[in-house]
Design a protein around this motif. Structure first.
Motif, PDB file in Angstrom:
ATOM      1  N   VAL A   1      -5.889  19.168  -3.429  1.00 41.42           N
ATOM      2  CA  VAL A   1      -6.788  18.899  -2.160  1.00 41.42           C
ATOM      3  C   VAL A   1      -6.484  17.241  -2.249  1.00 41.42           C
ATOM      4  CG1 VAL A   1      -8.593  18.892  -0.259  1.00 41.42           C
ATOM      5  CG2 VAL A   1      -7.943  20.927  -1.750  1.00 41.42           C
ATOM      6  N   LEU A   2      -5.986  16.643  -1.043  1.00 42.33           N
ATOM      7  CA  LEU A   2      -6.205  15.202  -1.223  1.00 42.33           C
ATOM      8  C   LEU A   2      -6.835  14.766   0.120  1.00 42.33           C
ATOM      9  CD1 LEU A   2      -2.648  14.603  -2.744  1.00 42.33           C
ATOM     10  CD2 LEU A   2      -4.801  14.349  -3.860  1.00 42.33           C
ATOM     11  N   HIS A   3      -7.599  13.575   0.306  1.00 42.88           N
ATOM     12  CA  HIS A   3      -8.083  12.983   1.376  1.00 42.88           C
ATOM     13  C   HIS A   3      -8.115  11.435   1.351  1.00 42.88           C
ATOM     14  CE1 HIS A   3     -11.097  12.133   4.307  1.00 42.88           C
ATOM     15  NE2 HIS A   3     -12.203  11.856   3.451  1.00 42.88           N
ATOM     16  N   THR A   4      -7.486  11.017   2.535  1.00 39.83           N
ATOM     17  CA  THR A   4      -7.314   9.655   2.902  1.00 39.83           C
ATOM     18  C   THR A   4      -8.156   8.980   3.881  1.00 39.83           C
ATOM     19  OG1 THR A   4      -4.987  10.130   3.850  1.00 39.83           O
ATOM     20  CG2 THR A   4      -5.035   9.583   1.578  1.00 39.83           C
ATOM     21  N   HIS A   5      -8.142   7.606   3.813  1.00 43.23           N
ATOM     22  CA  HIS A   5      -8.859   7.036   4.811  1.00 43.23           C
ATOM     23  C   HIS A   5      -7.849   5.763   5.400  1.00 43.23           C
ATOM     24  CE1 HIS A   5     -13.386   7.717   3.988  1.00 43.23           C
ATOM     25  NE2 HIS A   5     -12.781   8.819   3.827  1.00 43.23           N
ATOM     26  N   SER A   6      -6.775   6.305   5.948  1.00 46.46           N
ATOM     27  CA  SER A   6      -5.942   5.016   6.233  1.00 46.46           C
ATOM     28  C   SER A   6      -6.370   4.862   7.652  1.00 46.46           C
ATOM     29  CB  SER A   6      -4.471   5.602   6.630  1.00 46.46           C
ATOM     30  OG  SER A   6      -4.390   6.498   7.632  1.00 46.46           O
ATOM     31  N   ILE A   7      -5.780   3.484   8.104  1.00 45.37           N
ATOM     32  CA  ILE A   7      -6.164   2.836   9.324  1.00 45.37           C
ATOM     33  C   ILE A   7      -5.470   3.774  10.765  1.00 45.37           C
ATOM     34  CG2 ILE A   7      -5.507   0.923  10.921  1.00 45.37           C
ATOM     35  CD1 ILE A   7      -5.698  -1.237   8.379  1.00 45.37           C
ATOM     36  N   TRP A   8      -4.235   4.132  10.280  1.00 47.39           N
ATOM     37  CA  TRP A   8      -3.523   4.848  11.401  1.00 47.39           C
ATOM     38  C   TRP A   8      -4.407   6.355  11.508  1.00 47.39           C
ATOM     39  CZ3 TRP A   8      -1.717   2.875  15.200  1.00 47.39           C
ATOM     40  CH2 TRP A   8      -0.938   1.559  14.969  1.00 47.39           C
ATOM     41  N   ASN A   9      -4.640   7.043  10.492  1.00 43.83           N
ATOM     42  CA  ASN A   9      -5.457   8.434  10.697  1.00 43.83           C
ATOM     43  C   ASN A   9      -6.772   8.127  11.243  1.00 43.83           C
ATOM     44  OD1 ASN A   9      -7.507   8.566   8.532  1.00 43.83           O
ATOM     45  ND2 ASN A   9      -5.853   8.955   7.053  1.00 43.83           N
ATOM     46  N   THR A  10      -7.526   6.917  10.843  1.00 47.16           N
ATOM     47  CA  THR A  10      -8.772   6.573  11.404  1.00 47.16           C
ATOM     48  C   THR A  10      -8.717   6.467  12.972  1.00 47.16           C
ATOM     49  OG1 THR A  10      -9.563   5.726   9.478  1.00 47.16           O
ATOM     50  CG2 THR A  10     -10.766   5.291  11.277  1.00 47.16           C
ATOM     51  N   ILE A  11      -7.839   5.735  13.354  1.00 45.15           N
ATOM     52  CA  ILE A  11      -7.566   5.255  14.888  1.00 45.15           C
ATOM     53  C   ILE A  11      -7.436   6.613  15.725  1.00 45.15           C
ATOM     54  CG2 ILE A  11      -6.126   4.257  16.733  1.00 45.15           C
ATOM     55  CD1 ILE A  11      -5.966   1.913  14.552  1.00 45.15           C
ATOM     56  N   LEU A  12      -6.226   7.379  15.290  1.00 45.46           N
ATOM     57  CA  LEU A  12      -5.829   8.437  15.980  1.00 45.46           C
ATOM     58  C   LEU A  12      -6.790   9.535  16.077  1.00 45.46           C
ATOM     59  CD1 LEU A  12      -1.857   8.429  15.201  1.00 45.46           C
ATOM     60  CD2 LEU A  12      -3.210   7.419  17.181  1.00 45.46           C
ATOM     61  N   SER A  13      -7.703   9.654  14.719  1.00 44.27           N
ATOM     62  CA  SER A  13      -8.589  10.879  14.730  1.00 44.27           C
ATOM     63  C   SER A  13      -9.798  10.707  15.931  1.00 44.27           C
ATOM     64  CB  SER A  13      -9.238  10.881  13.558  1.00 44.27           C
ATOM     65  OG  SER A  13     -10.154   9.714  13.274  1.00 44.27           O
ATOM     66  N   ASP A  14      -9.785   9.231  16.469  1.00 43.76           N
ATOM     67  CA  ASP A  14     -10.522   9.025  17.485  1.00 43.76           C
ATOM     68  C   ASP A  14     -10.108   9.322  18.774  1.00 43.76           C
ATOM     69  OD1 ASP A  14     -13.182   8.344  18.639  1.00 43.76           O
ATOM     70  OD2 ASP A  14     -12.767   6.448  18.651  1.00 43.76           O
ATOM     71  N   PHE A  15      -8.739   8.517  19.086  1.00 46.50           N
ATOM     72  CA  PHE A  15      -8.042   8.413  20.112  1.00 46.50           C
ATOM     73  C   PHE A  15      -7.870   9.884  20.618  1.00 46.50           C
ATOM     74  CE2 PHE A  15      -4.102   8.169  22.844  1.00 46.50           C
ATOM     75  CZ  PHE A  15      -4.422   6.731  23.306  1.00 46.50           C
ATOM     76  N   TYR A  16      -7.327  10.849  19.886  1.00 44.51           N
ATOM     77  CA  TYR A  16      -7.355  12.378  20.274  1.00 44.51           C
ATOM     78  C   TYR A  16      -8.381  13.324  20.012  1.00 44.51           C
ATOM     79  CZ  TYR A  16      -2.263  11.130  20.612  1.00 44.51           C
ATOM     80  OH  TYR A  16      -1.118  10.502  21.161  1.00 44.51           O
ATOM     81  N   ALA A  17      -9.441  12.793  19.857  1.00 43.44           N
ATOM     82  CA  ALA A  17     -10.801  13.486  19.721  1.00 43.44           C
ATOM     83  C   ALA A  17     -10.900  14.531  20.633  1.00 43.44           C
ATOM     84  CB  ALA A  17     -12.024  12.884  19.258  1.00 43.44           C
ATOM     85  N   ALA A  18     -10.877  14.002  21.852  1.00 44.91           N
ATOM     86  CA  ALA A  18     -11.179  14.744  23.072  1.00 44.91           C
ATOM     87  C   ALA A  18     -10.308  15.975  23.378  1.00 44.91           C
ATOM     88  CB  ALA A  18     -11.084  14.116  24.522  1.00 44.91           C
ATOM     89  N   ASP A  19      -9.100  16.278  22.726  1.00 39.26           N
ATOM     90  CA  ASP A  19      -7.915  17.144  22.905  1.00 39.26           C
ATOM     91  C   ASP A  19      -8.301  18.237  21.631  1.00 39.26           C
ATOM     92  OD1 ASP A  19      -6.744  15.754  24.859  1.00 39.26           O
ATOM     93  OD2 ASP A  19      -5.272  14.462  23.414  1.00 39.26           O
ATOM     94  N   GLY A  20      -9.279  17.741  20.607  1.00 41.75           N
ATOM     95  CA  GLY A  20      -9.428  18.650  19.663  1.00 41.75           C
ATOM     96  C   GLY A  20      -8.297  18.716  18.490  1.00 41.75           C
ATOM     97  N   GLY A  21      -7.371  17.795  18.790  1.00 41.60           N
ATOM     98  CA  GLY A  21      -6.330  17.937  17.778  1.00 41.60           C
ATOM     99  C   GLY A  21      -5.223  16.998  18.085  1.00 41.60           C
ATOM    100  N   ILE A  22      -4.161  16.946  17.257  1.00 40.60           N
ATOM    101  CA  ILE A  22      -2.690  15.996  17.726  1.00 40.60           C
ATOM    102  C   ILE A  22      -1.641  16.963  17.556  1.00 40.60           C
ATOM    103  CG2 ILE A  22      -1.382  14.149  17.232  1.00 40.60           C
ATOM    104  CD1 ILE A  22      -3.579  12.885  15.746  1.00 40.60           C
ATOM    105  N   LYS A  23      -0.737  17.184  18.603  1.00 41.78           N
ATOM    106  CA  LYS A  23       0.505  17.862  18.398  1.00 41.78           C
ATOM    107  C   LYS A  23       1.514  16.804  18.141  1.00 41.78           C
ATOM    108  CE  LYS A  23       2.918  19.955  21.790  1.00 41.78           C
ATOM    109  NZ  LYS A  23       3.244  21.132  22.795  1.00 41.78           N
ATOM    110  N   ILE A  24       2.273  17.302  16.966  1.00 42.57           N
ATOM    111  CA  ILE A  24       3.123  16.486  16.384  1.00 42.57           C
ATOM    112  C   ILE A  24       4.423  17.279  16.459  1.00 42.57           C
ATOM    113  CG2 ILE A  24       4.230  15.080  14.562  1.00 42.57           C
ATOM    114  CD1 ILE A  24       1.078  15.081  13.352  1.00 42.57           C
ATOM    115  N   GLU A  25       5.365  16.891  17.263  1.00 41.88           N
ATOM    116  CA  GLU A  25       6.725  17.677  17.279  1.00 41.88           C
ATOM    117  C   GLU A  25       7.949  16.817  17.499  1.00 41.88           C
ATOM    118  OE1 GLU A  25       5.790  19.042  22.004  1.00 41.88           O
ATOM    119  OE2 GLU A  25       6.957  20.202  20.468  1.00 41.88           O
ATOM    120  N   GLY A  26       9.119  17.122  17.015  1.00 34.53           N
ATOM    121  CA  GLY A  26      10.219  16.671  17.238  1.00 34.53           C
ATOM    122  C   GLY A  26      10.785  15.489  16.152  1.00 34.53           C
TER     123      GLY A  26
END
Ligand SMILES: [Zn+2]
Length: 211
Positions: free
Chosen positions: A96-121
């Motif tokens: 199990v690995l756990h990172t604190h990157s800038i982009w994962n921090t920003i997007l974890s807040d930006f999409y928080a109201a949706d409960g998650g991020i859909k990544i496709e394509g």
């Protein structure tokens, strides 16, 4: 033959240095673990408060399923050890690995109201175990952050149960967790998810500037 604790610890330290170099584990943030044995459960866990860019194999700690240190080692296991243990049990993960990157921090807040991020394509999705086409839609759940680790471990257990196909999850304004059958697969999953999150973040940024 299965790997020894020393071999596993050496592998974790190498991954920590690599991730630190990419800016994903700055300021002693993030943590890493790998299963040494299943019955009884024994996990090699990164220590709390150590610079991951300078993590040495002998600093890895051996913990049991209650996050207690096994044997006579010094040091304190990561505060987030209970989360790693829960993921190991829920997913049968070998690492199990756990990172604190800038982009994962920003997007974890930006999409928080949706409960998650859909990544496709994206072609890079094929780097996730079991995914064979860019048409795959990956749902990356977002869990509210907390300092209450037993409670957060419960929430994560429920989230993993609800999203059985997920290869990772985000903690809001905190970081990314991913895992794999072994350390190599867990490392690959983090690299793939970090790539995809940065791609989504940069795309949003460019779109916002386009007139
Ligand atoms: Zn963290």
């Amino acid at each position: 033959m299965s790997e020894t604790f020393e071999e596993i610890a050496t592998g974790l330290a190498a991954v920590a240095r690599g991730f630190h170099g990419r800016g994903w584990l700055l300021g002693t943030s993030g943590n890493l673990s790998a299963v040494v044995q299943r019955e009884p459960l024994q996990i090699a866990m990164s220590p709390s408060g150590v610079d991951k860019g300078e993590l040495r194999p002998e600093q890895l700690l051996s913990i049991d399923e209650n996050a207690h240190i096994v044997g006579q080692q010094g040091g304190k296991p990561s505060d987030e050890s209970l989360l790693h243990i829960r993921i190991v049990k829920a997913r049968g993960a070998g690492a199990v690995l756990h990172t604190h990157s800038i982009w994962n921090t920003i997007l974890s807040d930006f999409y928080a109201a949706d409960g998650g991020i859909k990544i496709e394509g994206y072609e890079m999705l094929k780097g996730l175990q079991g995914v064979t086409t860019h048409e795959h839609a990956e749902w990356l759940p977002i869990v509210e952050n907390s300092q209450d680790m037993p409670a957060l471990a419960e929430t994560i257990g429920e989230t993993l149960n609800k999203h059985k196909a997920a290869h990772g999850f985000l903690l809001r304004r905190h970081g990314l967790y991913s895992w794999g059958e072994n350390l190599a697969q867990a490392k690959r999953h983090i690299e793939i998810l970090e790539f995809l999150l940065e791609t989504i973040g940069r795309t949003l940024h460019i779109r916002a500037q386009k007139i």
